[in-house]
Write an enzyme that holds these catalytic residues in place. Structure first.
Site, PDB file in Angstrom:
ATOM      1  N   GLY A   1      14.975  17.074  -4.795  1.00 38.07           N
ATOM      2  CA  GLY A   1      13.934  16.364  -5.549  1.00 38.07           C
ATOM      3  C   GLY A   1      13.558  17.135  -6.804  1.00 38.07           C
ATOM      4  O   GLY A   1      13.426  18.353  -6.776  1.00 38.07           O
TER       5      GLY A   1
ATOM      6  N   GLN B   1       1.469 -13.266  18.215  1.00 37.59           N
ATOM      7  CA  GLN B   1       1.093 -12.547  16.991  1.00 37.59           C
ATOM      8  C   GLN B   1       0.165 -11.371  17.364  1.00 37.59           C
ATOM      9  O   GLN B   1       0.274 -10.278  16.818  1.00 37.59           O
ATOM     10  CB  GLN B   1       0.377 -13.511  16.020  1.00 37.59           C
ATOM     11  CG  GLN B   1       0.179 -12.970  14.617  1.00 37.59           C
ATOM     12  CD  GLN B   1       1.421 -13.112  13.714  1.00 37.59           C
ATOM     13  OE1 GLN B   1       2.503 -13.456  14.191  1.00 37.59           O
ATOM     14  NE2 GLN B   1       1.270 -12.842  12.441  1.00 37.59           N
TER      15      GLN B   1
ATOM     16  N   GLY C   1       7.619 -15.910   5.494  1.00 38.56           N
ATOM     17  CA  GLY C   1       8.330 -15.839   4.216  1.00 38.56           C
ATOM     18  C   GLY C   1       7.544 -15.068   3.171  1.00 38.56           C
ATOM     19  O   GLY C   1       8.113 -14.308   2.386  1.00 38.56           O
TER      20      GLY C   1
ATOM     21  N   GLU D   1      12.314  16.526   5.653  1.00 40.44           N
ATOM     22  CA  GLU D   1      11.405  17.476   6.316  1.00 40.44           C
ATOM     23  C   GLU D   1      11.754  17.609   7.800  1.00 40.44           C
ATOM     24  O   GLU D   1      10.891  17.841   8.632  1.00 40.44           O
ATOM     25  CB  GLU D   1       9.938  17.046   6.170  1.00 40.44           C
ATOM     26  CG  GLU D   1       9.407  17.103   4.759  1.00 40.44           C
ATOM     27  CD  GLU D   1       9.136  18.510   4.274  1.00 40.44           C
ATOM     28  OE1 GLU D   1       9.120  19.440   5.089  1.00 40.44           O
ATOM     29  OE2 GLU D   1       8.978  18.671   3.050  1.00 40.44           O
TER      30      GLU D   1
END
Ligand SMILES: Cc1cc2nc3c(=O)[nH]c(=O)nc-3n(C[C@H](O)[C@H](O)[C@H](O)COP(=O)(O)OP(=O)(O)OC[C@H]3O[C@@H](n4cnc5c(N)ncnc54)[C@H](O)[C@@H]3O)c2cc1C
Length: 680
Positions: free
Chosen positions: A213, A372, A440, A463
């Site tokens: 990085g 749900q 959607g 990590e």
């Protein structure tokens, strides 16, 4: 007569009107909530402000400062569509703005108050995950390696430049051929006693530093992990002292061109985190002064003599890597933050979204469907559980940094490895569930699930790869287990095993195995006992298996033969720790209404986990068949109860609007932005 254009407009308006009902359901057509047949008791009332106060860390002010800064600077907000190069450029500007304009100085907090530093990482990551990671590379990895592996001379020389971003830097550990196996690194740092320098070399293509990085574009320095080699003046030639860390300048401070002997390549476009410029580094006889060895755990004198307070290569290696656990703590903590954002978006949307309903009645909220609730309520409970577990981890880490107490060091190492692995894996799965739970609309980039999923996915790998980290937890458990038989003691986190090994390994009590009353199932003692029983059994059985297999397969082969068992053990242990912390936090909550809400959520967390692994409990008759049914029924009922206070529970996360922005569900002004994307 209508033109085709005006017809198209009218159609679009109709669609907008219809969709806008999902934003602000019109009066009188609000979703009717489905009753659950078994629901006799009333709803727990939640004082969101009080719960939020209890949840909130002590560094909310600095987080608010960060959000306010980005709110006031729209030019620094990351758009949904952005190219890799623009994103990298913007990410660097965001970091510079944060440090130089908003006046946030992360490195100071890395030293003085790690919990404040983690709060900064969390807030930056919420603005754009690339920013959180870039900040982590600069301050946890590059800065952290200088502070933790170096000595005073390094801090004096580099602290300010790292803190104010004059010295952007990298952490160059991973090589093309070695990631998890750090001891296999091949980059060499050979001491030249004539010039008093180290020569850094990449001996072959496999040793090219990869994925680093800040390397592709912005870094000026790198902490390079390399094998320290000393001339021996005998037939051997050099002696390998193991992996050490060195500060290597990689770009010219003025021209920003790569320095002689340094080759830099770009790792290119990634699945996510494209604001971070990952690159590859190759060293061709790069000379650095002897002083650039980060010499806290091992040093080389002017005449080439090696000294260390630690006696073996392995001990030095463990101490070196041990100092780097801060990054892991930050990832576990930030992963919970991602889970909060995702579950908040999905739950708020599910409360507003209506589909189907009883005949001749208004449509119902999709969160009223049991399926749900099953997807989202245990997830919400886990988010709370992880919140308290990582809060505790951060406190322990801060304490460890102050006291350097050996027992605490061991505890934080195992805990950070386990929590990082467990939580990031859970969040990664949950992000897909949240996307799917929003149908959607969850797929529109502007609603963030895709970005979060892509950015967060790699949390499972960097990590420390999760599978590798869980093995460290299992190895530590086995070490403690063996130590116990030799009269040793357990480290703090494993303390429960001291009593549990005796209590839990006796045969399950046939009477309590049949208790199925709600009071019993919601008793924290029953829940913790169940979690710990499972861990103790797994620990004992895997120890027996390892002993058996090692005779024929050797230690490495036996470990591999039992690997899945070992991973389950580590996860089971981490779940025990998480539950224990959640119970502690719930019991210490001073406000009764918040405590009642936390109790509900905590019970759901515990019973849902027990139900998920019911086979294990049934196999050994820890729970009788009817008790198993009762656990399932109660966890479904608790899901329903939690659904009733779901809005308050997500509101208590107190996430700023810009973080949970999900236009279709929450913000009408962003709705117009959404319509752009669906092509109205
Ligand atoms: C976006 C990004 C940023 C990064 N940033 C940096 C950075 O700044 N600096 C840096 O030094 N590195 C960085 N890395 C590298 C990262 O730390 C490594 O990718 C990580 O340590 C894993 O190593 P690896 O990729 O070699 O995977 P491997 O170790 O090859 O793992 C591959 C697979 O093998 C499995 N595996 C490996 N060993 C075992 C085992 N013992 N038992 C069971 N399974 C095993 C793993 O579970 C995994 O599924 C970055 C990587 C990425 C993708």
């Amino acid at each position: 007569m209508q033109t085709s254009n005006s017809k198209g407009n009218a159609k679009a308006e109709r669609r907008i009107r219809r969709l806008s009902l999902h934003l602000t359901p019109a009066a009188g057509v609000a979703a009717e909530q489905l009753e659950m047949a078994t629901c006799g008791r009333g709803k727990v009332s939640v004082d969101t402000a009080s719960l939020s106060r209890y949840m909130r860390g002590k560094h909310r002010d600095i987080q608010e400062k960060i959000f306010a800064y980005f709110n006031a600077n729209p030019r620094l907000q990351t758009p949904v569509e952005i190219s890799k190069d623009e994103h990298r450029d913007l990410c660097m500007k965001q970091l510079i703005g944060l440090v130089r304009e908003a006046g946030i100085r992360p490195l100071r907090y890395v030293v003085d108050d790690p919990s404040k530093y983690f709060a900064i990482v969390e807030a930056a990551g919420a603005v754009d995950m690339s920013l959180g990671i870039k900040l982590g590379v600069q301050y946890s990895l590059w800065g952290g390696s200088v502070l933790n592996l170096g000595t005073k001379k390094h801090k004096d020389k580099y602290f300010d430049g790292i803190d104010n971003l004059d010295y952007p830097g990298c952490f160059a550990m991973t090589e093309l051929h070695h990631g998890s196996n750090v001891q296999g690194l091949q980059t060499a740092a050979t001491f030249d006693p004539i010039t008093d320098e180290f020569i850094i070399d990449t001996p072959n293509d496999g040793a090219i530093k990869w994925w680093i990085g800040n390397a592709a574009v912005h870094g000026k320095f790198a902490t390079v992990f390399a094998r320290l080699k000393l001339p021996t003046y005998d037939t051997k030639g050099v002696s390998d002292m193991g992996v050490h860390a060195f500060i290597v300048p990689i770009r010219d401070m003025n021209t920003h061109q790569p320095l002689p002997g340094i080759e830099i390549h770009d790792c290119g476009h990634k699945v996510g985190l494209n604001g971070v410029d990952n690159g590859a580094l190759r060293f061709r006889s790069v000379r650095i002064p002897r002083d650039n060895l980060l010499n806290r755990f091992g040093d080389v004198s002017r005449d080439g003599k090696y000294t260390s307070s630690l006696p073996t290569v392995n001990k030095r290696f463990a101490a070196t890597l041990g100092e780097l656990v801060g990054g892991r703590v930050a990832l576990a903590y930030s992963s919970v933050s991602v889970l909060k954002v995702a579950s908040t978006i999905a739950i708020r949307y599910s409360l507003l979204r209506q589909q189907f309903g009883p005949p001749n009645k208004p449509e119902v909220s999709i969160l009223d469907y049991q399926s749900q609730q099953h997807k989202l309520m245990p997830m919400l409970a886990s988010t709370y559980a992880f919140h308290f577990a990582t809060k505790n981890l951060v406190e322990k880490y801060s304490q460890m940094k102050k006291t350097h107490d050996d027992e605490l060091v061991a505890d934080v190492h195992a805990l950070s490895a386990g929590l990082k692995a467990y939580i990031t894996a859970y969040t990664a799965k949950s992000l897909s569930i949240c996307r799917e739970a929003c149908g959607g609309h969850g797929y529109a980039a502007v609603n963030r699930f895709g970005i979060l999923r892509n950015d967060h996915d790699i949390f499972q790998t960097f990590e420390g790869d999760n599978t590798v980290l869980l093995q460290q937890v299992a190895a530590d458990l086995l070490k403690q287990y063996k130590g116990k038989f030799k009269g040793g003691t357990f480290a703090v986190t494993w303390n429960y095993l001291r009593e549990s090994m005796n209590t839990y390994l006796s045969q399950p009590n046939p009477v309590t195995a049949r208790w199925e009353g709600e009071d019993h199932l919601r008793d924290p003692k029953f829940q913790l006992d169940a979690f710990r029983y499972r861990t103790s059994r797994l620990l004992q059985s895997v120890a027996v298996r390892l002993r058996k297999h090692s005779k024929s397969l050797g230690d490495f082969g036996a470990w591999n033969r039992c690997l899945n068992h070992l991973l389950t053990l580590a996860e089971s242990h981490i779940e025990s720790v998480i539950l224990a912390k959640f119970i502690e936090a719930m019991e210490s909550c001073p406000d009764p209404s918040s405590q009642a809400a936390l109790k509900l959520v905590c019970d759901l967390y515990a019973l849902d986990r027990i139900w998920n692994d019911i086979g294990t409990y049934r196999n050994v008759d820890y729970v009788a068949p009817n008790k198993a049914k009762a656990i399932h029924k109660l966890s479904e009922y608790l899901s329903f109860q939690v659904r009733n206070i779901a809005r308050e529970l997500v509101d208590a996360f107190d996430l700023p609007d810009q973080v949970t922005r999900a236009p279709i569900a929450m913000r009408s002004e962003a709705y117009s932005q959404y319509t752009q994307y669906v092509g109205f």
